[in-house]
Structure formats: structure tokens, C-alpha cells
Motif scaffolding. Sequence first.
Motif, PDB file in Angstrom:
ATOM      1  N   ALA A   1       1.295  26.357 115.638  1.00 30.15           N
ATOM      2  CA  ALA A   1      -0.028  26.134 115.055  1.00 30.15           C
ATOM      3  C   ALA A   1      -0.082  24.688 114.617  1.00 30.15           C
ATOM      4  N   ASP A   2      -1.280  24.114 114.681  1.00 23.74           N
ATOM      5  CA  ASP A   2      -1.392  22.694 114.348  1.00 23.74           C
ATOM      6  C   ASP A   2      -1.099  22.403 112.887  1.00 23.74           C
ATOM      7  N   ILE A   3      -1.132  23.441 112.031  1.00 21.48           N
ATOM      8  CA  ILE A   3      -0.860  23.208 110.607  1.00 21.48           C
ATOM      9  C   ILE A   3       0.605  23.406 110.237  1.00 21.48           C
ATOM     10  N   TYR A   4       1.419  23.934 111.115  1.00 19.66           N
ATOM     11  CA  TYR A   4       2.817  24.170 110.782  1.00 19.66           C
ATOM     12  C   TYR A   4       3.530  22.839 110.579  1.00 19.66           C
ATOM     13  N   GLY A   5       3.961  22.632 109.341  1.00 18.93           N
ATOM     14  CA  GLY A   5       4.615  21.377 109.006  1.00 18.93           C
ATOM     15  C   GLY A   5       3.688  20.189 109.144  1.00 18.93           C
ATOM     16  N   GLY A   6       2.365  20.443 109.050  1.00 20.04           N
ATOM     17  CA  GLY A   6       1.406  19.355 109.218  1.00 20.04           C
ATOM     18  C   GLY A   6       1.457  18.771 110.623  1.00 20.04           C
ATOM     19  N   GLY A   7       1.873  19.581 111.579  1.00 12.97           N
ATOM     20  CA  GLY A   7       2.004  19.129 112.961  1.00 12.97           C
ATOM     21  C   GLY A   7       3.431  18.778 113.336  1.00 12.97           C
ATOM     22  N   ALA A   8       4.291  18.619 112.341  1.00 18.31           N
ATOM     23  CA  ALA A   8       5.667  18.201 112.599  1.00 18.31           C
ATOM     24  C   ALA A   8       6.444  19.232 113.406  1.00 18.31           C
TER      25      ALA A   8
ATOM     26  N   PRO B   1       7.418  37.709 127.306  1.00 16.99           N
ATOM     27  CA  PRO B   1       8.459  38.532 126.661  1.00 16.99           C
ATOM     28  C   PRO B   1       7.842  39.398 125.565  1.00 16.99           C
ATOM     29  N   VAL B   2       8.420  40.563 125.332  1.00 17.34           N
ATOM     30  CA  VAL B   2       7.859  41.465 124.329  1.00 17.34           C
ATOM     31  C   VAL B   2       8.059  40.948 122.905  1.00 17.34           C
ATOM     32  N   VAL B   3       8.908  39.945 122.735  1.00 10.92           N
ATOM     33  CA  VAL B   3       9.093  39.308 121.431  1.00 10.92           C
ATOM     34  C   VAL B   3       8.825  37.823 121.581  1.00 10.92           C
ATOM     35  N   ALA B   4       7.957  37.286 120.710  1.00 11.83           N
ATOM     36  CA  ALA B   4       7.634  35.861 120.724  1.00 11.83           C
ATOM     37  C   ALA B   4       8.423  35.146 119.638  1.00 11.83           C
ATOM     38  N   VAL B   5       8.761  33.906 119.886  1.00 12.41           N
ATOM     39  CA  VAL B   5       9.514  33.098 118.920  1.00 12.41           C
ATOM     40  C   VAL B   5       8.545  32.198 118.166  1.00 12.41           C
ATOM     41  N   GLY B   6       8.410  32.449 116.868  1.00 10.19           N
ATOM     42  CA  GLY B   6       7.525  31.645 116.036  1.00 10.19           C
ATOM     43  C   GLY B   6       8.222  30.391 115.549  1.00 10.19           C
ATOM     44  N   CYS B   7       7.495  29.285 115.539  1.00 10.56           N
ATOM     45  CA  CYS B   7       8.096  27.990 115.203  1.00 10.56           C
ATOM     46  C   CYS B   7       7.586  27.413 113.884  1.00 10.56           C
ATOM     47  N   MET B   8       7.103  28.265 112.997  1.00 10.55           N
ATOM     48  CA  MET B   8       6.508  27.793 111.746  1.00 10.55           C
ATOM     49  C   MET B   8       7.519  27.094 110.843  1.00 10.55           C
ATOM     50  N   ARG B   9       8.787  27.498 110.924  1.00  6.72           N
ATOM     51  CA  ARG B   9       9.794  26.959 110.007  1.00  6.72           C
ATOM     52  C   ARG B   9      10.808  26.048 110.694  1.00  6.72           C
ATOM     53  N   ILE B  10      10.538  25.644 111.910  1.00  5.25           N
ATOM     54  CA  ILE B  10      11.520  24.869 112.658  1.00  5.25           C
ATOM     55  C   ILE B  10      11.755  23.500 112.031  1.00  5.25           C
ATOM     56  N   ASN B  11      10.817  23.040 111.209  1.00  2.00           N
ATOM     57  CA  ASN B  11      10.998  21.750 110.532  1.00  2.00           C
ATOM     58  C   ASN B  11      12.027  21.823 109.414  1.00  2.00           C
TER      59      ASN B  11
ATOM     60  N   LEU C   1       3.763  28.356 126.093  1.00  6.63           N
ATOM     61  CA  LEU C   1       3.429  27.759 124.801  1.00  6.63           C
ATOM     62  C   LEU C   1       2.086  28.257 124.293  1.00  6.63           C
ATOM     63  N   GLN C   2       2.096  28.740 123.075  1.00  8.26           N
ATOM     64  CA  GLN C   2       0.890  29.181 122.386  1.00  8.26           C
ATOM     65  C   GLN C   2       0.758  28.398 121.089  1.00  8.26           C
ATOM     66  N   SER C   3      -0.452  27.957 120.783  1.00  9.10           N
ATOM     67  CA  SER C   3      -0.684  27.308 119.493  1.00  9.10           C
ATOM     68  C   SER C   3      -2.021  27.771 118.936  1.00  9.10           C
ATOM     69  N   LYS C   4      -2.240  27.439 117.673  1.00 11.75           N
ATOM     70  CA  LYS C   4      -3.433  27.895 116.972  1.00 11.75           C
ATOM     71  C   LYS C   4      -4.123  26.711 116.284  1.00 11.75           C
TER      72      LYS C   4
END
Length: 305
Positions: free
Chosen positions: A49-56, A14-24, A77-80
Amino acid sequence: MRKIKLGSSNLEVPVVAVGCMRINQLQPEQAEKFIQTALELGANFFDHADIYGGGACEEIFAQAIHMNDNVREKVILQSKCGIREGRYDFSKEHILNSVDGILRRLRTDYLDVLLLHRPDALVEPEEVAEAFDILQSTGKVRHFGVSNHKPMQIELLKKYVRQPILANQLQLSIMHAFMISQGINVNMDVPAAYDRDGSVLDYCRLHDITIQPWSPFLYGFFEGVFVGNEKFPALNAKMNEIAARYGVSNTTIAIAWLLRHPAKMQPVIGTTNLQRLEDSLKAAEVNLTREEWYEIYLAAGNALP
């Protein structure tokens, strides 16, 4: 949802990706609603990303989407990896361990895309290459990219890494458009002409690397949102004017401005607000004119030479 191919691959996203950094920051039922809304609107590319929410955040995502084999086939699924407390780490050992942790938290056997998060000053590209080869051969990662890298850093990796670098996640928004401004103000003695990134925009276009703008609503480095911000009256007035013309919100216009660029970018939105999510995804249906794009650029305080 309109789609593009990620970099030089055949992977349609999709031309827009959904970031999950704040899902916690969401309650479980809110997280589930947020993800389901994205999927219903055709946004099935999720950035982690593995650091988002410390993995949470990855764990919360897997729980909220009720991850299983059937669900996994429907999402990208994409992660960093590469950021550790007090340092960056692109060592073979850390990359491999990070991916194992990511897969465990996401409850999946593979990642569609893995990005190296921020440049490691002590990077040994031979080790990155070994790690990528292992991840690809074992089926744990299908595609690779980078984040916050400039051209020569990518070239150094490419000297050893066999896999194509498909994406480069970079900070870019209407109010953080340095990579665009320096290309306009060529040979000018003004701050907008300063090359901060080695002409990364042109480099990525030349090498079929998809730019994934992060923080598309922010100004500065996490200083705040510019949309609806009284600090930027001229910009918001212009965005509101154009939004009314298309029957959408100014949030939609902020994303549409990025999508109008011929580099075929894939903005990563980090909101957890359902309305802003929906408004952002509507940008895939809006095609700003050249005149409107430049009007917004100038209203943001940029100048043409």
C-alpha cells in the motif's frame, strides 16, 4: 503452493499472500532473506500500500528483491491507494498520482492488482471509473479491487466502473469473525447476529470476489495476536490439539481455518518472522475437517444458536 483464481479473472495466485506492511522494520539483508524465503516456498504474491512506511516499504521491497524485468515476471504485485493524512481520497487525480508513485517505488511498469484502500465518503464513482480506464489502457494496472468495502459501496462503483472488482481485503480472523457469525445467528437477538457489513461474505461469494483476510492472527483492531496469547486459553488449547494432529504449528492452524472456508479466501499475512512465514504457508497443505473448523470457532468464544 496451492493456487486459486483471483475473483472472476484467470489470474492464478497463491492461496496465501505475503503482506509487506512491516518490511521497513527489517535490515536490508533480513528483508532480502524474507522475500527469497517466500519465493522459494511458492508465495510470489506480495501485497503493498502506498501508505506503508510512507512509501518506504515499496522501495525496500524493490531493493530487497533486486527488481528487474526477469524478477518482475516471477512475482504478482498488489498495492492499495486512497488513504491520505487526515482523509481518504478516491479522486481521479489522487488515484493516478498514487499509482505513478507506487510504480516508481516498486521499480516496475505495472501493477497486477490495485485496490482502493478504505471507502472515501466523498467518492465520485465516475472519477474512479475514469482513473481505472486510464490505468488499464496505459498498461499501468491489469486488475482492480477494493479493501474494507461493503456490498452497496461496491455496487455503487460497479455502476460506473467497467473493470471487474476481483478482490475485497477485509479484516477477518478466528477472533474477528463477525462476517461469519452474523450468517450463523440469523434472526437472533444476540450481538453475534448484528450485520456490520451488509452480508459482505455472501455478497463476495455471489459475485466471484476473492476475500483477502487481513490481520489473520489479530484480535480486535490491532490489539494483539491471539496465537499463544494467555488471554485465550481455550482457543489456544484447541488449536494446539489440532496442530499436533497434523504435525504443524498453531500458526498454521490459524491460517488453515480461513482456508477451510468454501469462499476460497486468500489470507494476507503481515508477519516479518521467517518461522511464522513458513508456518503460515504450510496451511495450504492442511485441510481441516468440518468438525475441527467448528471446534475452533466455538473455542474462540463463539456460540451456536
